[in-house]
Design a protein around this motif. Structure first.
Motif, PDB file in Angstrom:
ATOM      1  N   UNK A 200       0.813  -1.206   0.000  1.00 39.40           N
ATOM      2  CA  UNK A 200       0.000   0.000   0.000  1.00 39.40           C
ATOM      3  C   UNK A 200       0.846   1.257   0.000  1.00 39.40           C
ATOM      4  N   UNK A 201       1.945   1.201   0.723  1.00 39.07           N
ATOM      5  CA  UNK A 201       2.871   2.330   0.731  1.00 39.07           C
ATOM      6  C   UNK A 201       3.392   2.614  -0.676  1.00 39.07           C
ATOM      7  N   UNK A 202       3.724   1.564  -1.407  1.00 37.18           N
ATOM      8  CA  UNK A 202       4.245   1.752  -2.767  1.00 37.18           C
ATOM      9  C   UNK A 202       3.197   2.374  -3.687  1.00 37.18           C
ATOM     10  N   UNK A 203       1.930   2.010  -3.501  1.00 34.85           N
ATOM     11  CA  UNK A 203       0.872   2.638  -4.290  1.00 34.85           C
ATOM     12  C   UNK A 203       0.765   4.121  -3.955  1.00 34.85           C
ATOM     13  N   UNK A 204       0.759   4.442  -2.671  1.00 32.84           N
ATOM     14  CA  UNK A 204       0.699   5.846  -2.265  1.00 32.84           C
ATOM     15  C   UNK A 204       1.920   6.610  -2.769  1.00 32.84           C
ATOM     16  N   UNK A 205       3.069   5.979  -2.695  1.00 29.92           N
ATOM     17  CA  UNK A 205       4.311   6.583  -3.173  1.00 29.92           C
ATOM     18  C   UNK A 205       4.218   6.912  -4.658  1.00 29.92           C
ATOM     19  N   UNK A 206       3.658   5.985  -5.437  1.00 28.35           N
ATOM     20  CA  UNK A 206       3.524   6.206  -6.878  1.00 28.35           C
ATOM     21  C   UNK A 206       2.592   7.370  -7.175  1.00 28.35           C
ATOM     22  N   UNK A 207       1.494   7.469  -6.446  1.00 31.37           N
ATOM     23  CA  UNK A 207       0.535   8.550  -6.677  1.00 31.37           C
ATOM     24  C   UNK A 207       1.108   9.909  -6.282  1.00 31.37           C
ATOM     25  N   UNK A 208       1.824   9.946  -5.177  1.00 32.27           N
ATOM     26  CA  UNK A 208       2.436  11.215  -4.755  1.00 32.27           C
ATOM     27  C   UNK A 208       3.529  11.628  -5.730  1.00 32.27           C
ATOM     28  N   UNK A 209       4.359  10.668  -6.147  1.00 35.00           N
ATOM     29  CA  UNK A 209       5.415  10.977  -7.113  1.00 35.00           C
ATOM     30  C   UNK A 209       4.837  11.436  -8.441  1.00 35.00           C
ATOM     31  N   UNK A 210       3.607  11.004  -8.739  1.00 37.79           N
ATOM     32  CA  UNK A 210       2.964  11.386  -9.997  1.00 37.79           C
ATOM     33  C   UNK A 210       2.399  12.801  -9.967  1.00 37.79           C
TER      34      UNK A 210
END
Length: 498
Positions: A200-210
């Motif tokens: 879940x952290x990686x998903x949130x990380x991807x969205x924030x980085x986007x």
């Protein structure tokens, strides 16, 4: 999301592997909780600590709610094309990091590496699907008798929504909740399971980085009893999307205001009916895939097999032979059919149900905790098949959520339907038959939100609705597909005169 920039020595020896500490993301900032963090353990090898996460407090959860509320008006006014671009960029990042994220997922919750990678790629597809569908979500224009008036509807975001997800599909379930929430203009508080928070952290990380603005997505970890009330009962929370146990879902529904919209995807006791005209080899294959994929830890997993009396003996013999041949081991090892159970709690629960089953029915194979080389460090159980199961037995009625299948003999199609429907759940159901009439009748007769014909009880398309009946779901709003957008929007009717 930037790198947590925190590594902690494991033990006191400098030569030991470093444990990375992952922090909450609140209002665009990495925050460490005042409480002692908890370890994310590999269920295949409990000596392997995948990461260290925040045991957040209620005070920190309230910060997440405030951040999401403050960010809402700006995000609501952000163009839908700009929101879609963020989802697409996040999908690209998941694709690029699929191998890494899949390996981390296998380490933190046990599923086979190929299944983990499929889940990451599927999640990227989900983000792209909603990036497109969200741009075509429109209201309606209504005819009326006044030539100087136009009457139409607008679909608007709700506001702050809480997304609470389980450990068994730790990135795909969050993706199918968060993506429609964001594309429709809502801000999100995302709490993953403490048993698999890294995916879940990686998903949130991807969205924030986007490119998500601060406060639009707030990621928080911790025990449900501590942070749950703050992210479900706060007046700012307009909606809650939850996937988990029926008991937990019902507790949330009882606690929240009637003005808070809820979407609950809960338990199941999913049947597979094997008719006497079925291809038995196919029926066995569907049983094994539906019942033992993910070590039986899927809400849509097959747990009851209702077999016509005429073919029960042959079906059972074939099933037992196939189950005994399954390879059980670490999901990182190629060729494994089953991995470990996800947690020590899951292990204890499944073994308890197997002990009950031994007293109620006939254990044909499996059911023991596996020990020895390759098993001692993990939560492994041999898949169990029970025969001579009746409707009144505990293993026929309660959700076990593990690699346990109950075989129930039936006399006719009517008998099979009656027994399949004799449950408080109605999530997924399947039948194996060659008869077109039976296929047609089954789709109408079965009390289930998802109906499969000559397919496993597990799995659903990202562009098709998903949800259950009875105590498996709140039934008011479906997840997935275009209808998944509806939960996160409200309708405003506008009367405009000249």
């Amino acid at each position: 999301m930037s790198n947590p920039a925190t590594t902690l020595a494991r033990g006191s020896e400098a030569s030991q592997p470093q444990i990375e500490e992952f922090r909450d993301l609140i209002n665009g900032e990495q925050l460490r909780s005042v409480a002692k963090p908890f370890d994310n353990i590999n269920p295949a090898d409990t000596s392997d600590i995948v990461g260290r996460f925040q045991a957040s407090t209620a005070a920190e959860a309230k910060l997440a709610v405030s951040a999401a509320a403050a960010a809402f008006e700006r995000w609501k006014k952000t163009s839908v094309s700009a929101r879609a671009a963020i989802l697409n960029r996040a999908a690209d990042r998941l694709d690029a990091q699929a191998d890494q994220i899949a390996r981390e997922m296998t380490r933190e919750m046990g599923k086979a590496l190929n299944l983990a990678k499929d889940e990451v790629l599927r999640s990227a597809q989900t983000l792209r699907f909603y990036a497109v569908e969200g741009q075509s979500l429109v209201g309606e224009v209504f005819p009326n008798d006044d030539p100087d008036m136009t009457v139409y509807t607008l679909r608007e975001p709700l506001g702050v929504v809480s997304v609470i997800t389980p450990w068994n599909f730790p990135i795909s379930i969050p993706a199918r909740k968060i993506a429609p929430a964001l594309i429709t203009g809502n801000t999100v508080i995302f709490k993953p399971s403490s048993d698999a928070p890294l995916s879940g952290y990686r998903l949130a990380e991807a969205l924030v980085a986007a490119g998500l603005p601060k406060g639009v997505l707030n990621f928080i970890t911790g025990m449900a009893g501590e942070v749950g009330p703050a992210i479900t009962t706060a007046p700012e929370i307009r909606a809650i999307s939850f996937t988990g146990s029926t008991t937990a879902g019902e507790q949330i529904c009882r606690a929240v205001s009637f003005t808070t919209r809820t979407q609950m995807e809960l338990g199941g006791k999913n049947p597979l009916i094997v008719m006497d005209d079925a291809d038995l080899e196919k029926a066995v294959d569907l049983t094994v895939k539906g019942g033992f994929s993910l070590a039986g830890q899927a809400c849509t997993g097959t747990s009851r097999v209702l077999v016509m009396k005429r073919v029960r003996a042959e079906f059972t013999e074939r099933l037992v032979a196939k189950v005994r041949a399954l390879k059980i081991g670490n999901g990182l090892t190629p060729g494994m059919d089953l991995g470990p159970l996800a947690t020590a709690r899951q292990l204890d629960s499944v073994l308890r149900y197997i002990a009950i089953g031994k007293q109620e029915a006939t254990l044909l194979c499996g059911g023991e905790r596996l020990t020895g080389a390759g098993y001692d460090g993990g939560y492994y159980v041999a898949p169990a098949i029970f025969a001579d199961v009746t409707q009144q037995m505990t293993i026929a009625r309660e959700e076990i959520f593990g690699p346990v299948i109950a075989i129930i003999e039936v006399e006719s199609y009517a008998d099979a339907i009656a027994k399949a429907n004799d449950t408080e759940y109605g999530l997924s159901a399947a039948i194996v038959t060659r008869n077109p009439r039976v296929m047609h009748d089954f789709a109408n007769d079965i009390q289930s939100g998802t109906v499969k014909i000559n397919r496993t009880t597990t799995g659903n398309l990202i562009n098709a609705p998903f949800g259950g009946l009875k105590r498996s779901s709140t039934s008011t709003f479906r997840e997935s597909g275009r209808v998944g957008l509806e939960f996160y929007t409200q309708i405003k009717t506008v009367y405009r005169g000249c």
